[in-house]
Design a protein around this motif. Sequence first.
Motif, PDB file in Angstrom:
ATOM      1  N   GLU A 185       0.850  -1.188   0.000  1.00 30.26           N
ATOM      2  CA  GLU A 185       0.000   0.000   0.000  1.00 30.26           C
ATOM      3  C   GLU A 185       0.885   1.236   0.000  1.00 30.26           C
ATOM      4  O   GLU A 185       1.869   1.301   0.742  1.00 30.26           O
ATOM      5  CB  GLU A 185      -0.914   0.015   1.228  1.00 30.26           C
ATOM      6  CG  GLU A 185      -1.928  -1.117   1.251  1.00 30.26           C
ATOM      7  CD  GLU A 185      -2.891  -1.007   2.429  1.00 30.26           C
ATOM      8  OE1 GLU A 185      -2.632  -0.177   3.333  1.00 30.26           O
ATOM      9  OE2 GLU A 185      -3.886  -1.739   2.453  1.00 30.26           O
TER      10      GLU A 185
ATOM     11  N   THR B 142      -3.583   4.410  -1.465  1.00 35.16           N
ATOM     12  CA  THR B 142      -4.444   4.637  -0.296  1.00 35.16           C
ATOM     13  C   THR B 142      -4.711   6.109  -0.022  1.00 35.16           C
ATOM     14  O   THR B 142      -5.437   6.425   0.918  1.00 35.16           O
ATOM     15  CB  THR B 142      -3.805   4.019   0.958  1.00 35.16           C
ATOM     16  OG1 THR B 142      -2.524   4.641   1.183  1.00 35.16           O
ATOM     17  CG2 THR B 142      -3.625   2.515   0.789  1.00 35.16           C
TER      18      THR B 142
ATOM     19  N   VAL C 174      -6.094  -0.052  -7.603  1.00 39.88           N
ATOM     20  CA  VAL C 174      -5.225  -1.223  -7.423  1.00 39.88           C
ATOM     21  C   VAL C 174      -4.707  -1.675  -8.786  1.00 39.88           C
ATOM     22  O   VAL C 174      -5.477  -1.814  -9.741  1.00 39.88           O
ATOM     23  CB  VAL C 174      -5.969  -2.385  -6.741  1.00 39.88           C
ATOM     24  CG1 VAL C 174      -5.046  -3.608  -6.630  1.00 39.88           C
ATOM     25  CG2 VAL C 174      -6.466  -1.977  -5.363  1.00 39.88           C
TER      26      VAL C 174
ATOM     27  N   ARG D 171      -1.488  -0.797  -4.188  1.00 40.76           N
ATOM     28  CA  ARG D 171      -2.784  -0.235  -3.773  1.00 40.76           C
ATOM     29  C   ARG D 171      -2.564   1.203  -3.322  1.00 40.76           C
ATOM     30  O   ARG D 171      -1.846   1.453  -2.341  1.00 40.76           O
ATOM     31  CB  ARG D 171      -3.382  -1.059  -2.644  1.00 40.76           C
ATOM     32  CG  ARG D 171      -4.799  -0.627  -2.204  1.00 40.76           C
ATOM     33  CD  ARG D 171      -5.318  -1.515  -1.091  1.00 40.76           C
ATOM     34  NE  ARG D 171      -5.425  -2.910  -1.522  1.00 40.76           N
ATOM     35  CZ  ARG D 171      -6.517  -3.432  -2.057  1.00 40.76           C
ATOM     36  NH1 ARG D 171      -7.609  -2.689  -2.215  1.00 40.76           N
ATOM     37  NH2 ARG D 171      -6.530  -4.701  -2.417  1.00 40.76           N
TER      38      ARG D 171
ATOM     39  N   GLU E 267       1.469  -6.054  -6.305  1.00 43.07           N
ATOM     40  CA  GLU E 267       0.114  -5.495  -6.245  1.00 43.07           C
ATOM     41  C   GLU E 267       0.216  -4.154  -5.536  1.00 43.07           C
ATOM     42  O   GLU E 267       0.556  -4.102  -4.348  1.00 43.07           O
ATOM     43  CB  GLU E 267      -0.835  -6.413  -5.476  1.00 43.07           C
ATOM     44  CG  GLU E 267      -2.234  -5.823  -5.307  1.00 43.07           C
ATOM     45  CD  GLU E 267      -3.111  -6.664  -4.384  1.00 43.07           C
ATOM     46  OE1 GLU E 267      -3.547  -7.738  -4.829  1.00 43.07           O
ATOM     47  OE2 GLU E 267      -3.333  -6.247  -3.223  1.00 43.07           O
TER      48      GLU E 267
END
Length: 447
Positions: A181, A210, A245, A208, A206
């Motif tokens: 994140e 935020t 994402v 992400r 991955e």
Amino acid sequence: MAPNPAHTALWPAPHASEAVDATVHVPGSKSVTNRALVLAALASEPGWLRRPLRSRDTLLMADALRAMGVEIEETVSSSSTGGAGNPDRAGEAWRVLPDGLRGPATVDVGNAGTVMRFLPPLAALADGPVRFDGDPRSYERPLHGVIDALRVLGARIDDDGRGTLPLTVHGSGALDGGPVEIDASSSSQFVSALLLSGPRFNQGVEVRHTGSSLPSMPHIRMTVDMLRAVGAQVDTPESGGEPNVWRVTPGALLGRDLTIEPDLSNAQPFLAAALVTGGRVLIPDWPARTTQPGDRLREIFTEMGGSCELADYGLVFTGSGSIHGIDVDLGDVGELTPGIAAVAALADSPSTLRGVAHLRLHETDRLAALTKEINELGGDVTETADGLHIRPRRLHGGIFHTYDDHRMATAGAIIGLAVEGVQIENVATTAKTMPDFPELWTGMLGA
């Protein structure tokens, strides 16, 4: 130490005595060139970049990759004339021969956001330590998004807790990867940096986001498109994935033979010249489909009083002799703000430029710099929380300071077309992305 004469020299911005009518060959895209270099360095086979941009930022990227063990051969065909008459160097090509990433190495990032953010993930894959350093301004630009993410993904980085340069990445030859994140609200380059190297991480990556709004989305789409073009599997919000994402599957990358598009953001001052003078400018080879943010100029400058025609041979932009103010959200295309602000200062009605609070963290604080420099020429610009409000006033000559920012220099040149006596401090800073700018500019005016 004595100041660099190029940083203190004043360049008399040419004043247009008549409408421009010119064809301008804009050099290749910096954003595409530097992404292509990174992907070629990570590939499992050699690749070619044709008509790459040769500028400070791209040469810094190439030299950094060489320091880390990548071989980059530069060739120019005998039919290429080079120089200002052929600034896109149509015969030039770079052959990239990946041969593993190695340390120890030292990387000079200059003040190039793409170099300082895209290369630490590669350094984590290198066999040995890689130290990153750069210009004084580079110490002030945020890197925490990349540094913190790489630590979560398994990298060891020494930055003395600053979240900025200088820093050392202790490469171990591989990186676990996986989910992470980050808050990329200060720079979309944080996302692109992780995606570009993601195929080489053991688990892929991955990412992400935020934070709040994510600026410069076209640049992330550019990254995704270029990854897919070399064989990477990428899942994005646009392809049915979760909002904010991005997932990259681990796998080998292909070598490509890629021709670099003209830099559409660098076309901005030349299109602005047609708008400001009521003239006509042709930019050859403008792509019919592109992820470059500069393509939005067709819409924005048309709303401000011009018209354009996109044909197979390029884009023809024509000014009407009038410039209108605009209320526009530039969050996705923030790099266009200085040129749009310059045109807006010459308009017949006020403008509001929104969505660009992140420009305070670019090569300089662009919002403060534009406000100060336009107002010192007699303008009426005020900063807002996320942009600028510009009330046109009659401007006068004076020194337009650039703060070592290439887009400030071209903004001053735009104003100089309509205002006599404007002098640009350190026009040489345009070499960051457009080394031949002064010659192209005077050539456009027939000088």
